[in-house]
Design an enzyme around this catalytic site. Structure first.
Site, mmCIF file in Angstrom:
data_model
loop_
_atom_site.group_PDB
_atom_site.id
_atom_site.type_symbol
_atom_site.label_atom_id
_atom_site.label_comp_id
_atom_site.label_asym_id
_atom_site.label_seq_id
_atom_site.Cartn_x
_atom_site.Cartn_y
_atom_site.Cartn_z
ATOM 1 N N TRP A 41 0.836 -1.229 -0.075
ATOM 2 C CA TRP A 41 -0.080 -0.097 0.001
ATOM 3 C C TRP A 41 0.608 1.387 0.177
ATOM 4 C CZ3 TRP A 41 1.744 2.794 4.104
ATOM 5 C CH2 TRP A 41 2.397 2.088 5.111
ATOM 6 N N ASN A 42 2.200 1.277 0.530
ATOM 7 C CA ASN A 42 2.872 2.533 0.829
ATOM 8 C C ASN A 42 3.125 3.360 -0.572
ATOM 9 O OD1 ASN A 42 4.596 0.528 -0.039
ATOM 10 N ND2 ASN A 42 6.151 1.305 1.260
ATOM 11 N N LYS A 51 -2.504 -8.366 -7.607
ATOM 12 C CA LYS A 51 -3.343 -8.550 -6.245
ATOM 13 C C LYS A 51 -2.838 -7.447 -5.212
ATOM 14 C CE LYS A 51 -3.699 -9.826 -1.911
ATOM 15 N NZ LYS A 51 -4.355 -8.762 -0.960
ATOM 16 N N SER A 102 6.447 -7.714 3.197
ATOM 17 C CA SER A 102 7.037 -8.151 4.524
ATOM 18 C C SER A 102 7.803 -9.258 4.002
ATOM 19 C CB SER A 102 6.168 -8.491 5.668
ATOM 20 O OG SER A 102 5.381 -9.445 5.580
ATOM 21 N N GLU A 138 11.076 -8.112 -3.198
ATOM 22 C CA GLU A 138 11.620 -6.974 -2.641
ATOM 23 C C GLU A 138 10.847 -6.640 -1.416
ATOM 24 O OE1 GLU A 138 11.495 -3.627 -1.022
ATOM 25 O OE2 GLU A 138 10.400 -2.718 -2.726
ATOM 26 N N CYS A 142 10.322 1.175 2.590
ATOM 27 C CA CYS A 142 11.365 0.012 2.406
ATOM 28 C C CYS A 142 12.827 0.530 2.332
ATOM 29 C CB CYS A 142 10.815 -1.212 1.591
ATOM 30 S SG CYS A 142 10.797 -0.592 -0.134
#
Length: 473
Positions: free
Chosen positions: A147-148, A171, A224, A245, A279
């Site tokens: 989402w970021n 997705k 994650s 990633e 990240c």
């Protein structure tokens, strides 16, 4: 990277059909709700994308490039609309959402211009027969995205994937369904053939069925470490290629010859990108002991310029976190670090009132055994770690189980280049600048930050069949 990629935090279930509910992070007020796809519908989407591959793979680079350039124009025309959706669903600053849409457009233009060259046949001299290497598309690629950076993460994969002749299924994270559908509309409005790019609104528990289905040739995930393990395990069992990633705890080395004002500016910018929810945000700032105190004062001053405010206000520098749950986890990590001996220099308090707000926070005396040292803190929290000398700083940076980005702050450019290029264990290392992604440079990590590369010619080669061909006369 936050856990949300494979977390079903915002889905509800009616019969076998999920719903995706959104909430405005600045106030906690509910937003739009979307009806999702059943597993059977998602599998049909994947199979339709696979069927579309047979024709799409035979289109010319010229035709693909024309459509990709049009996708860039759609992104620019609808920039404000897309930025508003990002702000509403995950709290991104409106101006940052506008910049994100433009970055996606630049990425589309870049691969429209360069894909044919990146994938052109490479001759091999065998001293006799004709031999060459060719790069052919492999099929339908499934992307499990976070989402970021809800548009950039997708276009970073989609532009090279489609230009290579593959088709794609997205997705997206459960809290950005509007972004997911808007991205599909970009390719539709640009004139791409039906089913070349599709979005499947499904909860995380449905991802496994998609990966295992024969219609999917490969999978890429940004998320994650736990999500990466799940996806990699499923893809590996099905003998399918994956690119991951994952999270990171990027280290920036502030050397003893650094200019303090410049160091603080670079480090604060690195820490506060996207409100710290990135990240590749700088998270650990490893400072020579003799300049530690000066750096602390400089960083406090710089971090305090990131004042919280309305994400739609162009003067705001720090918006809300993506959810109250995420904010509370950040605060819990800060509290545990302080309980274990970290020194709170600024911030560290949850504001009164609704919304997912958290202030710029700086912790000093950070050591092993503290969340700020050992874990990824996915928010506006900077951890200052003292080092005895250059070799000690490099050791501290490299002892992390992450390895995505890193930085070096120094007046001695040769020294910084040597450390960045040869010493730091990460996929990217910048000198006197904060790490950021760019279509022209490979992007990815090592260790628990994942494997494979996105962007540049390295990224477009991830999802092609690198085939050796020999023609004997």
């Amino acid at each position: 990277m936050d856990e949300s990629t494979l977390a079903d935090r915002r889905t509800s279930q009616t019969s076998d059909r999920p719903r995706f509910d959104t909430f405005y992070p600045a106030t906690g007020q509910p937003g739009h709700s979307y009806e999702g796809h059943t597993v059977e519908e998602a599998l049909k989407i994947a199979r339709d994308a696979h069927a579309a591959f047979n024709a799409w793979r035979r289109t010319s680079f010229t035709e693909r490039a024309k459509l990709m350039r049009e996708a860039a124009q759609v992104l620019r025309r609808r920039r404000d609309e897309f930025a508003e959706i990002m702000t509403a669903e995950m709290g991104k600053l409106l101006k940052d959402g506008q910049a994100e849409a433009e970055k996606c457009a630049f990425n589309c233009d870049y691969f429209s211009e360069n894909a044919e060259r990146f994938l052109s046949r490479e001759p091999v001299d065998l001293g006799g027969p004709k031999a060459f290497v060719t790069f052919n598309p492999i099929g339908t690629v499934l992307a499990v995205m976070p989402w970021n950076f809800p548009f950039w993460q997708v276009f970073r994969f989609a532009a090279p994937t489609l230009m290579a002749g593959n088709t794609a299924v997205l997705k997206h994270a459960s809290n950005v369904p509007g972004c997911a559908l808007a991205i599909e509309s970009v390719f539709r409005d640009a004139g791409f053939p039906e089913n070349v790019f599709r979005t499947a609104l499904i909860p995380s528990r449905s991802v496994k069925a998609l990966i295992e289905d024969p219609s999917i040739a490969a999978v890429t995930l940004t998320g994650s470490v736990d999500a990466g393990r799940q996806v990699a395990g499923t893809a590996g069992a099905a003998l399918k290629k994956s690119v991951l990633e994952l999270g990171s705890s990027d280290a920036y080395l502030v050397l003893d010859d650094a200019d303090m004002a410049q160091a603080a500016k670079v480090c604060a910018a690195a820490r506060m990108v996207n409100g710290g929810q990135s990240c590749i945000a700088g998270k650990r700032f490893i400072v020579m002991e003799q300049i530690r105190e000066a750096f602390e004062y400089a960083l406090i001053s710089e971090m305090q310029t990131y004042r919280m405010g309305d994400p739609r206000d162009p003067n705001t520098k720090l918006g809300p976190m993506e959810s109250v749950k995420a904010r509370d986890h950040i605060h819990e990590q800060v509290q545990r670090s302080i309980a274990n001996g970290a020194r709170l220099l600024v911030g560290g308090e949850v504001p009164d009132g609704p919304g997912a707000w958290y202030p710029p926070t700086v912790l000093a005396d950070v050591r092993p055994g503290m969340p700020a040292y050992d874990e990824e803190v996915f928010g506006p929290v900077a951890a200052i770690i003292a080092a005895k000398d250059e070799s000690d700083a490099i050791r501290i940076a490299n002892e992390s189980h992450f390895g995505l980005g890193s930085g070096v702050i120094t007046r001695n450019l040769a020294r910084g280049e040597r450390i960045a290029a040869e010493e730091l264990e990460s996929g990217m290392s910048f000198v006197n600048a904060n790490v950021r992604s760019d279509p022209r440079m490979p992007f990815g990590g090592v260790k628990e930050s994942g494997y494979g590369r996105e962007c540049s010619h390295f990224g477009i080669h991830e999802f092609v069949n690198i085939k050796s061909v020999l023609v004997q006369g």
